[in-house]
Scaffold this motif. Sequence first.
Motif, mmCIF file in Angstrom:
data_model
loop_
_atom_site.group_PDB
_atom_site.id
_atom_site.type_symbol
_atom_site.label_atom_id
_atom_site.label_comp_id
_atom_site.label_asym_id
_atom_site.label_seq_id
_atom_site.Cartn_x
_atom_site.Cartn_y
_atom_site.Cartn_z
ATOM 1 N N SER A 14 0.781 -1.257 0.018
ATOM 2 C CA SER A 14 -0.046 0.143 -0.075
ATOM 3 C C SER A 14 0.799 1.285 0.027
ATOM 4 N N ILE A 15 0.621 1.844 -0.955
ATOM 5 C CA ILE A 15 1.601 3.250 -1.231
ATOM 6 C C ILE A 15 0.805 4.659 -1.021
ATOM 7 N N PRO A 16 0.603 5.022 0.310
ATOM 8 C CA PRO A 16 -0.242 6.284 0.495
ATOM 9 C C PRO A 16 -0.086 7.481 -0.443
ATOM 10 N N PHE A 17 0.952 7.882 -0.849
ATOM 11 C CA PHE A 17 1.374 9.074 -1.688
ATOM 12 C C PHE A 17 1.032 8.766 -2.963
ATOM 13 N N LEU A 18 0.669 7.641 -3.579
ATOM 14 C CA LEU A 18 -0.003 7.381 -4.861
ATOM 15 C C LEU A 18 -1.451 7.756 -4.893
ATOM 16 N N ASP A 19 -2.003 7.744 -3.840
ATOM 17 C CA ASP A 19 -3.633 8.109 -3.715
ATOM 18 C C ASP A 19 -3.931 9.348 -4.394
ATOM 19 N N GLY A 20 -4.913 9.283 -5.219
ATOM 20 C CA GLY A 20 -5.380 10.535 -5.997
ATOM 21 C C GLY A 20 -4.489 10.877 -7.260
ATOM 22 N N LYS A 21 -3.242 10.068 -7.451
ATOM 23 C CA LYS A 21 -2.655 10.237 -8.544
ATOM 24 C C LYS A 21 -3.115 9.233 -9.849
ATOM 25 N N ASP A 22 -4.092 9.365 -10.522
ATOM 26 C CA ASP A 22 -4.503 8.485 -11.498
ATOM 27 C C ASP A 22 -3.601 7.693 -12.509
ATOM 28 N N GLU A 23 -2.325 8.712 -12.760
ATOM 29 C CA GLU A 23 -1.508 8.513 -13.646
ATOM 30 C C GLU A 23 -0.734 7.026 -13.116
ATOM 31 N N TYR A 24 -0.771 7.006 -12.002
ATOM 32 C CA TYR A 24 -0.034 5.615 -11.308
ATOM 33 C C TYR A 24 -0.871 4.478 -11.187
ATOM 34 N N THR A 25 -0.499 3.342 -11.703
ATOM 35 C CA THR A 25 -1.191 2.185 -11.632
ATOM 36 C C THR A 25 -0.299 0.941 -11.199
ATOM 37 N N CYS A 83 11.944 11.012 -9.174
ATOM 38 C CA CYS A 83 11.748 12.485 -8.753
ATOM 39 C C CYS A 83 12.211 13.863 -9.397
ATOM 40 N N TYR A 84 11.452 14.924 -9.349
ATOM 41 C CA TYR A 84 11.977 16.177 -9.694
ATOM 42 C C TYR A 84 11.925 17.398 -8.942
ATOM 43 N N GLU A 85 12.744 17.966 -8.566
ATOM 44 C CA GLU A 85 12.913 19.040 -7.716
ATOM 45 C C GLU A 85 12.492 18.379 -6.477
ATOM 46 N N ASP A 86 12.948 17.206 -5.858
ATOM 47 C CA ASP A 86 12.649 16.723 -4.581
ATOM 48 C C ASP A 86 11.257 16.184 -4.545
ATOM 49 N N LYS A 87 10.552 16.127 -5.463
ATOM 50 C CA LYS A 87 8.935 15.829 -5.528
ATOM 51 C C LYS A 87 8.807 14.586 -6.613
ATOM 52 N N LEU A 88 8.011 13.691 -6.025
ATOM 53 C CA LEU A 88 7.476 12.373 -6.942
ATOM 54 C C LEU A 88 6.907 13.227 -8.682
ATOM 55 N N ILE A 89 7.657 12.633 -9.643
ATOM 56 C CA ILE A 89 7.114 13.035 -10.870
ATOM 57 C C ILE A 89 5.672 12.783 -10.931
ATOM 58 N N THR A 90 4.993 13.768 -11.716
ATOM 59 C CA THR A 90 3.610 13.611 -11.774
ATOM 60 C C THR A 90 3.297 14.038 -13.498
ATOM 61 N N LYS A 91 2.083 13.686 -13.783
ATOM 62 C CA LYS A 91 1.733 13.731 -15.291
ATOM 63 C C LYS A 91 2.186 14.994 -15.773
ATOM 64 N N ASP A 92 1.818 16.241 -15.289
ATOM 65 C CA ASP A 92 2.350 17.505 -15.657
ATOM 66 C C ASP A 92 3.425 17.625 -15.821
ATOM 67 N N VAL A 93 4.557 17.305 -14.850
ATOM 68 C CA VAL A 93 5.864 17.271 -14.790
ATOM 69 C C VAL A 93 6.580 16.422 -15.865
ATOM 70 N N ILE A 94 6.119 15.162 -16.074
ATOM 71 C CA ILE A 94 6.336 14.432 -17.025
ATOM 72 C C ILE A 94 6.273 14.910 -18.392
ATOM 73 N N GLU A 95 5.154 15.447 -18.826
ATOM 74 C CA GLU A 95 4.620 15.992 -20.155
ATOM 75 C C GLU A 95 5.527 17.094 -20.352
ATOM 76 N N THR A 96 5.714 18.005 -19.563
ATOM 77 C CA THR A 96 6.707 19.294 -19.619
ATOM 78 C C THR A 96 8.085 18.853 -20.004
ATOM 79 N N LEU A 97 8.906 17.748 -19.023
ATOM 80 C CA LEU A 97 10.053 17.250 -19.269
ATOM 81 C C LEU A 97 10.307 16.695 -20.648
ATOM 82 N N LEU A 98 9.181 16.031 -21.245
ATOM 83 C CA LEU A 98 9.373 15.484 -22.253
ATOM 84 C C LEU A 98 9.364 16.311 -23.665
ATOM 85 N N GLU A 99 9.220 17.535 -23.322
ATOM 86 C CA GLU A 99 9.103 18.559 -24.504
ATOM 87 C C GLU A 99 10.426 18.547 -25.055
#
Length: 236
Positions: A14-25, A83-99
């Motif tokens: 059970s990984i609590p910090f993934l709760d609410g982050k629908d990009e993670y499965t 991680c990026y800037e000490d935070k778990l990568i999320t959808k928005d961050v990933i899409e920006t970095l992949l530009e």
Amino acid sequence: MDTKLLVCTHKDVSIPFLDGKDEYTIIQSGPVSAPNLGFIRADSFCNIGYLNEYFSEVEVHYWAWKNLKCDVIGILHYHRFLCYEDKLITKDVIETLLEDNDFLVPTYYTTKVPIKMLFMRYSSLVSFDLLHTILSKKYPEYLSTYYDLIGEQQFINFNILVCKKSLFDSYCEWLFGILFEFLDKVKKEPYCQSIPPSNRICGYLSEILFGVYLSYNNYKYLNLPLKIYDATEFDR
């Protein structure tokens, strides 16, 4: 964009910090005989779960390649997260970095010995001879890059990556074409006596081949810090 990040596990977690982050499965990898943990399984649909003893978490790469349709795909582990800037990568961050980058990968793992010597602890010289034979036949243009890499003392490990699904599919087609031929030969004489099936051999080779693929094709990649948790931290 439709971004899917698969978190591989063979344990009930059970990984609590993934709760609410629908990009993670969370996806269950491991032997096909393992009890169902309630997650989607990597031995469902089109899969190579029956080869888990050779591939380990790389069976999830195959599953994602064959079964998922999305714009961006990521493969992570239940106790290893980019991680990026000490935070778990999320959808928005990933899409920006992949530009500006083709792949997002962990920071380099540095060794005290050349990569070939490091992996000899888990395999044998026979593995490298066989891999050379296959590359010589299928992709001779990659050989120089391959030999440069196995002589280095740093590499991208854990088979962790994030990229556009189209790039991922091309990589998997190349990777599994090599690994399936390798495995076909490993199961036969004389190789079967030198390379036991239970040592995750294709998982180790994938860590080497990923670096070869990136370097030869001049893909632009960004090394991100890897947050590593204790393997028991998320046990239920």
